[in-house]
Design a protein around this motif. Structure first.
Motif, PDB file in Angstrom:
ATOM      1  N   GLY A  37      81.095  29.467  37.376  1.00 33.37           N
ATOM      2  CA  GLY A  37      80.736  28.912  38.682  1.00 33.37           C
ATOM      3  C   GLY A  37      80.702  29.906  39.824  1.00 33.37           C
ATOM      4  O   GLY A  37      80.691  29.508  40.995  1.00 33.37           O
ATOM      5  N   MET A  38      80.684  31.190  39.522  1.00 33.05           N
ATOM      6  CA  MET A  38      80.717  32.205  40.580  1.00 33.05           C
ATOM      7  C   MET A  38      79.456  32.198  41.450  1.00 33.05           C
ATOM      8  O   MET A  38      79.462  32.733  42.547  1.00 33.05           O
ATOM      9  N   PHE A  39      78.419  31.579  40.985  1.00 28.72           N
ATOM     10  CA  PHE A  39      77.153  31.536  41.721  1.00 28.72           C
ATOM     11  C   PHE A  39      77.137  30.440  42.782  1.00 28.72           C
ATOM     12  O   PHE A  39      76.275  30.430  43.658  1.00 28.72           O
ATOM     13  N   LEU A  40      78.095  29.525  42.708  1.00 28.32           N
ATOM     14  CA  LEU A  40      78.109  28.391  43.627  1.00 28.32           C
ATOM     15  C   LEU A  40      78.442  28.839  45.045  1.00 28.32           C
ATOM     16  O   LEU A  40      79.408  29.564  45.266  1.00 28.32           O
ATOM     17  N   GLU A  41      77.648  28.406  45.994  1.00 26.04           N
ATOM     18  CA  GLU A  41      77.899  28.729  47.394  1.00 26.04           C
ATOM     19  C   GLU A  41      78.771  27.636  48.003  1.00 26.04           C
ATOM     20  O   GLU A  41      78.544  26.447  47.782  1.00 26.04           O
ATOM     21  N   ARG A  42      79.749  28.042  48.753  1.00 25.91           N
ATOM     22  CA  ARG A  42      80.626  27.084  49.433  1.00 25.91           C
ATOM     23  C   ARG A  42      79.879  26.472  50.619  1.00 25.91           C
ATOM     24  O   ARG A  42      79.185  27.163  51.353  1.00 25.91           O
ATOM     25  N   THR A  43      80.056  25.163  50.762  1.00 23.60           N
ATOM     26  CA  THR A  43      79.393  24.466  51.863  1.00 23.60           C
ATOM     27  C   THR A  43      80.340  24.242  53.038  1.00 23.60           C
ATOM     28  O   THR A  43      79.894  23.906  54.123  1.00 23.60           O
ATOM     29  N   GLY A  44      81.647  24.371  52.783  1.00 24.26           N
ATOM     30  CA  GLY A  44      82.633  24.057  53.813  1.00 24.26           C
ATOM     31  C   GLY A  44      83.110  22.621  53.709  1.00 24.26           C
ATOM     32  O   GLY A  44      84.062  22.213  54.375  1.00 24.26           O
ATOM     33  N   ALA A  46      84.814  20.135  51.205  1.00 25.66           N
ATOM     34  CA  ALA A  46      85.562  20.165  49.942  1.00 25.66           C
ATOM     35  C   ALA A  46      84.998  19.192  48.923  1.00 25.66           C
ATOM     36  O   ALA A  46      84.910  19.511  47.726  1.00 25.66           O
ATOM     37  N   SER A  47      84.583  18.033  49.347  1.00 26.54           N
ATOM     38  CA  SER A  47      84.048  17.034  48.433  1.00 26.54           C
ATOM     39  C   SER A  47      82.757  17.530  47.776  1.00 26.54           C
ATOM     40  O   SER A  47      82.582  17.411  46.559  1.00 26.54           O
ATOM     41  N   LYS A  53      81.127  22.030  41.605  1.00 28.33           N
ATOM     42  CA  LYS A  53      81.898  22.661  40.525  1.00 28.33           C
ATOM     43  C   LYS A  53      81.900  21.782  39.283  1.00 28.33           C
ATOM     44  O   LYS A  53      81.741  22.272  38.164  1.00 28.33           O
ATOM     45  N   MET A  54      82.105  20.491  39.461  1.00 27.14           N
ATOM     46  CA  MET A  54      82.119  19.579  38.318  1.00 27.14           C
ATOM     47  C   MET A  54      80.747  19.508  37.656  1.00 27.14           C
ATOM     48  O   MET A  54      80.651  19.461  36.427  1.00 27.14           O
TER      49      MET A  54
END
Length: 107
Positions: A37-44, A46-47, A53-54
């Motif tokens: 999952g290192m490619f996932l960008e955080r949106t800020g 949490a949900s 991630k799931m």
């Protein structure tokens, strides 16, 4: 769309890429990238981040279990391409070509 990710990567000279005498398979690389999952960008949010991630985790299991064609939807195809963007250009291109070829067969 149906896509078979259990395909060996080719090098720039169209020869099968091997590691320790075994072909390097798209399925294995994609499943590992999705799992990490290192490619996932955080949106800020949490949900949203946890949901992404799931989704990546579930898709990694689906890809890893696919010894033949698997059914993926548009969102899953996008996630696979996002994960593949962390790889070398030639590897990324092969994955995109494979997915887009499957998508064109569907039309």
């Amino acid at each position: 769309m149906k896509v078979n990710l259990n395909v060996a990567f080719k090098d720039a000279f169209l020869k099968e890429v091997k590691e320790d005498g075994k072909a390097v398979m798209m399925r294995d690389q994609i499943a590992s990238l999705l799992f990490a999952g290192m490619f996932l960008e955080r949106t800020g949010n949490a949900s949203t981040d946890n949901s992404n991630k799931m989704s990546a985790y579930r898709l990694s299991l689906k890809v890893a279990a696919g010894n033949d064609e698997i059914e993926i939807n548009t969102e899953e195809a996008v996630m696979i391409k996002q994960a593949a963007s962390m790889l070398q250009a030639g590897v990324y291109g092969q994955i995109c070509d494979l997915i887009e070829g499957a998508n064109n067969k569907k039309k």
